[in-house]
Design an enzyme around this catalytic site. Structure first.
Site, PDB file in Angstrom:
ATOM      1  N   GLU A 263     -38.873   0.078  55.274  1.00  0.00           N
ATOM      2  CA  GLU A 263     -39.476  -1.309  54.706  1.00  0.00           C
ATOM      3  C   GLU A 263     -38.819  -2.595  55.090  1.00  0.00           C
ATOM      4  OE1 GLU A 263     -39.722  -1.658  50.355  1.00  0.00           O
ATOM      5  OE2 GLU A 263     -42.011  -2.052  50.456  1.00  0.00           O
TER       6      GLU A 263
ATOM      7  N   GLU B 165     -44.070   2.284  40.657  1.00  0.00           N
ATOM      8  CA  GLU B 165     -44.829   1.600  41.782  1.00  0.00           C
ATOM      9  C   GLU B 165     -43.679   1.244  42.782  1.00  0.00           C
ATOM     10  OE1 GLU B 165     -47.886   1.420  42.548  1.00  0.00           O
ATOM     11  OE2 GLU B 165     -48.732   1.881  40.761  1.00  0.00           O
TER      12      GLU B 165
ATOM     13  N   LYS C  50     -38.365  -6.760  31.123  1.00  0.00           N
ATOM     14  CA  LYS C  50     -37.323  -7.069  32.026  1.00  0.00           C
ATOM     15  C   LYS C  50     -37.679  -7.647  33.430  1.00  0.00           C
ATOM     16  CE  LYS C  50     -34.382  -5.811  34.738  1.00  0.00           C
ATOM     17  NZ  LYS C  50     -34.183  -7.048  35.650  1.00  0.00           N
TER      18      LYS C  50
ATOM     19  N   CYS D 276     -45.346  -4.967  48.725  1.00  0.00           N
ATOM     20  CA  CYS D 276     -45.213  -3.546  49.020  1.00  0.00           C
ATOM     21  C   CYS D 276     -46.247  -2.831  49.799  1.00  0.00           C
ATOM     22  CB  CYS D 276     -44.836  -2.759  47.687  1.00  0.00           C
ATOM     23  SG  CYS D 276     -46.066  -3.118  46.474  1.00  0.00           S
TER      24      CYS D 276
HETATM   25  P1  ADP Z   1     -35.626  -5.490  45.328  1.00  0.00           P
HETATM   26  O1  ADP Z   1     -34.568  -4.698  46.127  1.00  0.00           O
HETATM   27  O2  ADP Z   1     -37.008  -5.704  45.803  1.00  0.00           O
HETATM   28  O3  ADP Z   1     -35.129  -6.534  44.384  1.00  0.00           O
HETATM   29  P2  ADP Z   1     -35.209  -3.771  43.033  1.00  0.00           P
HETATM   30  O4  ADP Z   1     -35.641  -2.349  42.917  1.00  0.00           O
HETATM   31  O5  ADP Z   1     -33.716  -3.961  43.077  1.00  0.00           O
HETATM   32  O6  ADP Z   1     -35.988  -4.399  44.362  1.00  0.00           O
HETATM   33  O7  ADP Z   1     -35.707  -4.803  41.605  1.00  0.00           O
HETATM   34  C1  ADP Z   1     -37.034  -4.473  41.113  1.00  0.00           C
HETATM   35  C2  ADP Z   1     -36.568  -4.547  39.724  1.00  0.00           C
HETATM   36  O8  ADP Z   1     -35.830  -3.673  39.294  1.00  0.00           O
HETATM   37  C3  ADP Z   1     -35.987  -5.881  39.107  1.00  0.00           C
HETATM   38  O9  ADP Z   1     -36.326  -6.414  38.048  1.00  0.00           O
HETATM   39  C4  ADP Z   1     -34.563  -5.724  39.060  1.00  0.00           C
HETATM   40  O10 ADP Z   1     -33.370  -6.381  38.418  1.00  0.00           O
HETATM   41  C5  ADP Z   1     -34.598  -4.135  38.538  1.00  0.00           C
HETATM   42  N1  ADP Z   1     -33.388  -3.298  38.875  1.00  0.00           N
HETATM   43  C6  ADP Z   1     -32.513  -3.316  40.007  1.00  0.00           C
HETATM   44  N2  ADP Z   1     -31.566  -2.484  39.744  1.00  0.00           N
HETATM   45  C7  ADP Z   1     -31.773  -1.814  38.523  1.00  0.00           C
HETATM   46  C8  ADP Z   1     -31.035  -0.751  37.728  1.00  0.00           C
HETATM   47  N3  ADP Z   1     -30.284  -0.063  38.211  1.00  0.00           N
HETATM   48  N4  ADP Z   1     -31.621  -0.204  36.483  1.00  0.00           N
HETATM   49  C9  ADP Z   1     -32.828  -1.059  36.119  1.00  0.00           C
HETATM   50  N5  ADP Z   1     -33.330  -1.928  36.997  1.00  0.00           N
HETATM   51  C10 ADP Z   1     -33.069  -2.410  37.787  1.00  0.00           C
END
Ligand code: ADP
Length: 484
Positions: free
Chosen positions: A386, A253, A178, A287
């Site tokens: 960050e 990570e 995903k 990161c």
């Molecule tokens: P950023 O804030 O840098 O976008 P995220 O941690 O939100 O970082 O996003 C990293 C990945 O995690 C993306 O693929 C995002 O779609 C996914 N993501 C965000 N929220 C969720 C969630 N609740 N469950 C699973 N995956 C998530």
């Protein structure tokens, strides 16, 4: 792929391209122009469930292949990826914004993980343990963990995917991927490469769409044996909590807040050049990029002057323009976060040495000027959170002990860097830094052959290197009674 905005099937389940069951779609937006560039399926948990089923069905046959047989697919994918480097780099820049030269570099780096794990997959050894009982033989047999759910971020839309796919597929796992909703196009291209090299159906599946709903399915589905995630610490914690009921293995990570320590015995030219490369690569959206700079008091003025001289010649703009060094931020939230951290620092007494404004000149996208702050203190958000943007705060220090304490006070522990020409100091400081990765006179530690990963709230597990494939293996212990 034509970036013509036409709809295409963007999900790949059990060897077939398909759309979300719901029929929902979203658009990918170019962060430099804000133009909509392509529609993609916005799937959810129902699609993720089908993809996990397909991955589960494909697992036994894939795991039963020899490592050599699996390695052939990875090596072919590596070769094809390098053949398509230019095309893939352009897609990457269009959906993510980074300058084209950086995008080309990312594709080469992404391909290198496939190449390296095509080789490393052949070297997954078990163990024979000398038994304390003469009538027994003890073995450790590495076996693939099973179905892996991989959740990847938008800042490196290609290499963060292959850094997971390489070791997972080499180990004999099957995968549901995903990607981030901001950058699905690079993920689609990677899946197409594996389709073209003939990867058996169900071994790699792609679900694009709603992170919460898809994430929920990954966490609750007992057939998912490992979630490998790169992203924010907040979502990492949520995944840990949500995976407790099914006791899933997690490889995480997460965020970083990297300090750069510049000592008075450093090669100043090198320290300045590398600080800029670390901070402003990908517009600060990395990161492991420098988040806070600590410069020894006696060289602070010279360091800052040299830094600004070099920064003034940097060109901001759309990444496809070969002259551009700094592209846009990924979206409005990212822009607002940088602006907020900047205003917070100024309100608490920081001075602007350079930049400080949203950049609008002939551009619609999410641009912020490369910005340098001095007179910075620990109370400012920029020194504690960050940033993920082109904001560079410089704080001074007097002694080694003081700067080690400043560097370690953080909840994060991903990467730290130090510049010194003194070998004794380099080793002394490196050993005291509470970080998973330390760069000594180097700011580019991420390579396929070495273990990348953080400690504290920056995550758990390693990606890359011999260690990277261990995440995807179970070590089965076998105790055998022997008849004489
Ligand atoms: P950023 O804030 O840098 O976008 P995220 O941690 O939100 O970082 O996003 C990293 C990945 O995690 C993306 O693929 C995002 O779609 C996914 N993501 C965000 N929220 C969720 C969630 N609740 N469950 C699973 N995956 C998530």
């Amino acid at each position: 792929m034509q970036l013509d905005g036409q709809y295409e099937k963007s999900m790949y389940i059990n060897g077939l391209w398909c759309n979300a069951e719901s029929g929902n779609q979203e658009h990918v937006v170019n962060p430099a122009s804000l133009n909509k560039i392509k529609a993609f399926s916005y799937g959810d948990g129902a699609d993720a469930k089908k993809a996990v089923e397909a991955a589960k069905k494909a697992f036994t046959d894939w795991a039963n292949l020899s490592a050599r047989e699996r390695s052939k697919y990875l090596y072919s994918a590596y070769t094809l990826m390098m053949e398509k480097q230019e095309e893939l780099a352009r897609i990457l820049t269009t959906e993510q914004g980074k300058p084209l030269a950086e995008a080309r570099g990312e594709i080469a780096s992404a391909a290198s993980y496939l190449q390296w794990y095509a080789e490393e997959g052949n070297r997954v050894y078990g163990e024979i343990i000398p038994s304390s009982n003469k009538g027994k033989r003890l073995f450790v047999v590495p076996q693939p963990i099973g179905v892996v759910a991989a959740i990847t971020p938008w800042n490196f839309p290609s290499s963060m995917i292959t850094r997971k796919l390489g070791p997972a597929l080499a180990a004999g796992c099957t995968v549901v991927l995903k990607p981030a909703e901001q950058t699905p196009l690079s993920a689609i291209e990677i899946v197409k490469i594996f389709e073209e090299v003939g990867l058996p159906k169900g071994v790699l599946n792609l679900v694009t769409g709603d992170p919460t709903s898809i994430g929920q399915e990954f966490m609750s589905n007992p057939d998912v044996r490992l979630i490998t995630f790169t992203g924010s610490t907040e979502v990492g914690k949520l995944l840990m909590r949500g995976s407790a009921d099914t006791v899933k293995k997690l490889s995480l990570e997460l965020g970083g807040h990297a300090p750069i320590l510049v000592f008075d015995d450093s090669d100043l030219e090198q320290a300045v050049k590398m600080t800029i490369m670390s901070k402003f690569r990908n517009c600060g959206q990395t990161c492991i990029c420098a988040n806070r700079i600590y410069v020894q008091h006696s060289i602070q003025e010279e360091f800052t002057a040299k830094l600004m001289e070099q920064l003034e010649s940097m060109k901001i703009g759309e990444g496809l323009d070969e002259q551009v060094n700094i592209g846009p931020l990924i979206d409005e939230n990212a822009l607002l976060k940088v602006k907020h951290q900047y205003e917070d620092a100024i309100s608490k007494g920081a001075s602007t040495a350079l930049g400080g404004k949203v950049y609008k000149e002939k551009l619609n996208g999410y641009f912020f000027e490369p910005t340098v702050l001095t007179n910075v203190s620990n109370q400012m958000k920029v020194m504690n959170e960050e940033t993920f943007g082109p904001l560079l705060p410089i704080q001074t220090f007097e002694t080694e002990e003081e700067v080690i304490e400043l560097a370690n006070h953080d909840r994060y522990g991903l990467a730290a860097y130090l510049f010194t020409e003194n070998l004794n100091r380099a080793i002394r400081v490196m050993e005291k830094l509470e970080y998973g990765i330390v760069g000594i006179n180097d700011v580019f530690p991420a390579v396929a052959e070495a273990p990348f990963g953080g400690i504290k709230q920056s995550g758990q597990g390693k990606e890359g290197g011999r260690e990277g494939i261990m995440e995807y293996l179970e070590m089965k212990y076998v105790s055998m009674g022997l008849k004489r």
